[in-house]
Design an enzyme around this catalytic site. Structure first.
Site, mmCIF file in Angstrom:
data_model
loop_
_atom_site.group_PDB
_atom_site.id
_atom_site.type_symbol
_atom_site.label_atom_id
_atom_site.label_comp_id
_atom_site.label_asym_id
_atom_site.label_seq_id
_atom_site.Cartn_x
_atom_site.Cartn_y
_atom_site.Cartn_z
ATOM 1 N N GLY A 10 0.779 -1.081 0.158
ATOM 2 C CA GLY A 10 -0.084 0.175 0.080
ATOM 3 C C GLY A 10 0.901 1.184 0.077
ATOM 4 O O GLY A 10 1.625 1.305 0.859
ATOM 5 N N PHE A 11 0.745 2.156 -0.898
ATOM 6 C CA PHE A 11 1.500 3.344 -1.199
ATOM 7 C C PHE A 11 0.629 4.657 -1.268
ATOM 8 O O PHE A 11 0.794 5.206 -2.186
ATOM 9 C CB PHE A 11 2.436 3.152 -2.296
ATOM 10 C CG PHE A 11 3.778 3.866 -2.309
ATOM 11 C CD1 PHE A 11 4.393 3.809 -0.926
ATOM 12 C CD2 PHE A 11 4.419 4.389 -3.179
ATOM 13 C CE1 PHE A 11 5.733 4.527 -0.764
ATOM 14 C CE2 PHE A 11 5.537 5.191 -3.052
ATOM 15 C CZ PHE A 11 6.090 5.194 -2.134
ATOM 16 N N GLY A 15 1.497 4.543 3.533
ATOM 17 C CA GLY A 15 2.944 3.809 2.762
ATOM 18 C C GLY A 15 3.718 5.062 2.321
ATOM 19 O O GLY A 15 5.104 4.641 2.661
ATOM 20 N N LYS A 104 -6.544 -1.271 10.940
ATOM 21 C CA LYS A 104 -7.335 -1.621 11.971
ATOM 22 C C LYS A 104 -8.634 -2.459 11.728
ATOM 23 O O LYS A 104 -9.057 -3.376 12.489
ATOM 24 C CB LYS A 104 -7.866 -0.373 12.742
ATOM 25 C CG LYS A 104 -8.925 0.503 11.828
ATOM 26 C CD LYS A 104 -8.432 2.188 11.941
ATOM 27 C CE LYS A 104 -8.863 2.646 10.625
ATOM 28 N NZ LYS A 104 -8.442 4.206 10.825
ATOM 29 N N GLU A 128 1.246 -0.775 16.414
ATOM 30 C CA GLU A 128 0.784 0.606 17.224
ATOM 31 C C GLU A 128 -0.026 1.523 16.393
ATOM 32 O O GLU A 128 -1.042 2.139 16.869
ATOM 33 C CB GLU A 128 2.081 1.328 17.287
ATOM 34 C CG GLU A 128 2.023 2.449 18.190
ATOM 35 C CD GLU A 128 1.433 2.403 19.685
ATOM 36 O OE1 GLU A 128 2.320 1.745 20.348
ATOM 37 O OE2 GLU A 128 0.471 2.681 20.217
ATOM 38 N N VAL A 131 -4.494 1.881 16.521
ATOM 39 C CA VAL A 131 -5.357 2.591 17.208
ATOM 40 C C VAL A 131 -4.637 3.920 17.511
ATOM 41 O O VAL A 131 -3.493 4.090 17.872
ATOM 42 C CB VAL A 131 -5.285 1.998 18.749
ATOM 43 C CG1 VAL A 131 -6.328 2.550 19.629
ATOM 44 C CG2 VAL A 131 -5.706 0.625 18.392
ATOM 45 N N LYS A 204 -10.944 0.100 16.416
ATOM 46 C CA LYS A 204 -9.844 0.590 17.330
ATOM 47 C C LYS A 204 -10.244 -0.135 18.594
ATOM 48 O O LYS A 204 -9.070 -0.513 19.366
ATOM 49 C CB LYS A 204 -9.690 1.954 17.229
ATOM 50 C CG LYS A 204 -9.236 2.417 16.055
ATOM 51 C CD LYS A 204 -9.473 3.893 15.870
ATOM 52 C CE LYS A 204 -9.145 4.425 14.560
ATOM 53 N NZ LYS A 204 -9.261 5.786 14.244
#
Ligand SMILES: NC(=O)c1ccc[n+]([C@@H]2O[C@H](COP(=O)([O-])OP(=O)(O)OC[C@H]3O[C@@H](n4cnc5c(N)ncnc54)[C@H](OP(=O)(O)O)[C@@H]3O)[C@@H](O)[C@H]2O)c1
Length: 328
Positions: A10-11, A15, A104, A128, A131, A204
């Site tokens: 994913g860019f 990303g 998420k 990390e 959320v 989340k």
């Protein structure tokens, strides 16, 4: 110097943020970690769109090419939805790659499964960024849990709706006006359903529940009430009474051990830890037995806050794996 190869899946916003930070902090990371990180592949859907100059040769739309790359050891995942993200990360872990994700939607549902698989394969999962964007709530919770029991977590986990509630209070805007401005500023998506309905915050919250309690409430039993149930008049009355509306995601362990969750607008007074949290900020208040209530706050989304915690996850993983296999 030893080189670790990484892929970015994913860019888009996140990303590209990862790529920028890895470039900007290349030397500092090399010095601190004693290894060189090389982004060897970037997975997208449309490879004709270069996005960042000089990255065209790294782009692929074929996940098999990512895993065929010799010496791949870290996979950053910043795509959307449960699939194919879960399958890609599962495959990465089975190939003994460490994975770091911001996704998420996928992680709320499949996070424990990925973590179990990672343990079996001797690799780490960093999440990390799933959320509260740049707020280090996962790290904080992990540390707290080494000694404390957590009884309840309350969070403002969606910056868009917190911005809207703030503007409704401070500027007297209607819900519709606040939403339009949030969209104009790029906080809310063209389709703001996930933010407004509470579904984004709910996902989340489930990630936090997994970590704090080792389990989630049954999803169907979690009441999720959107912020669209609050009118400008409600906000005005609350303000006159010295109270504020917050869209709060809450999960707690009841006395009988049952884990219950809820996402809903909540009236808070000035004693409440979420009272001062305005604009697009996120905050998480954690009730513990020894520390009492601890609140962490900061930017809940955006290219750099989100990508930054993902690169921190990478650095932490490399630190933990000081003796791991690297390619020269
Ligand atoms: N944006 C934030 O502030 C933020 C904060 C925290 C977490 N997140 C999470 O991070 C993830 C990425 O968010 P974003 O804002 O960066 O999204 P985005 O800007 O829409 O970018 C998504 C990227 O994923 C690629 N992609 C989507 N489906 C794919 C597939 N099936 N195969 C290969 N590539 C695929 C897209 O490729 P194309 O460009 O070719 O379409 C695009 O490059 C999401 O899970 C989001 O919930 C975002």
């Amino acid at each position: 110097m030893a080189v670790i190869k990484a892929a970015i899946l994913g860019f888009g916003t996140v990303g590209q943020g990862i790529y920028h930070i890895l470039n900007e902090k290349r030397e500092a990371l090399r010095e601190k970690l004693g290894v060189e990180l090389e982004v060897a592949k970037i997975l997208v859907r449309d490879t004709s769109n270069e996005r960042i100059p000089g990255t065209q040769h790294l782009l692929t739309d074929n996940i098999d090419e990512v895993f065929a790359e010799k010496g791949m050891q870290v996979v950053f995942e910043a795509i959307v939805n449960e699939e194919p993200a879960f399958s890609y990360l599962k495959q990465a872990i089975e190939n003994k790659c460490h994975v770091v994700t911001a996704n998420k939607v996928m992680f709320a549902k499949r996070g424990l499964e990925l973590q179990t698989l990672a343990k079996q394969n001797g690799v780490f999962v960093g999440y990390e960024a799933t959320v509260a964007g740049g707020v280090p709530v996962i790290k904080t919770l992990k540390n707290i849990l080494l000694v404390n029991d957590v009884s309840c977590i309350q969070g403002i986990l969606n910056g868009t709706t917190n911005y809207m509630l703030t503007k409704m209070r401070k500027e007297g805007w209607s819900f519709e006006e606040a939403l339009l401005e949030a969209q104009r500023l790029g906080y809310a998506e063209a389709d703001p359903y996930n933010d407004i309905s509470g579904q984004d915050a709910f996902k989340k919250l489930m990630v936090l529940s997994d970590l704090a309690f080792g389990e989630q409430p049954a999803w169907a039993e979690v009441e999720v009430i959107g912020v669209d149930t609050i009118s400008a008049e409600d906000v005005k009355v609350a303000t006159e009474q010295g109270m504020r509306y917050r869209h709060v995601a809450e999960v707690e362990r009841q006395a009988d051990g049952k884990i219950v969750g809820k996402v809903a607008p909540m009236l808070v007074d000035r004693e409440h830890p979420l009272f001062p949290i305005d604009d697009v900020f996120n905050a998480v208040a954690i009730d513990t037995n020894y520390i009492g209530t601890l609140t962490v706050t900061g930017p809940g989304a955006g290219m750099y806050p989100t990508a930054s915690v993902m690169v921190e996850d990478y650095a932490e993983i490399i630190g933990k794996r000081a003796g791991f296999v690297v390619t020269i």
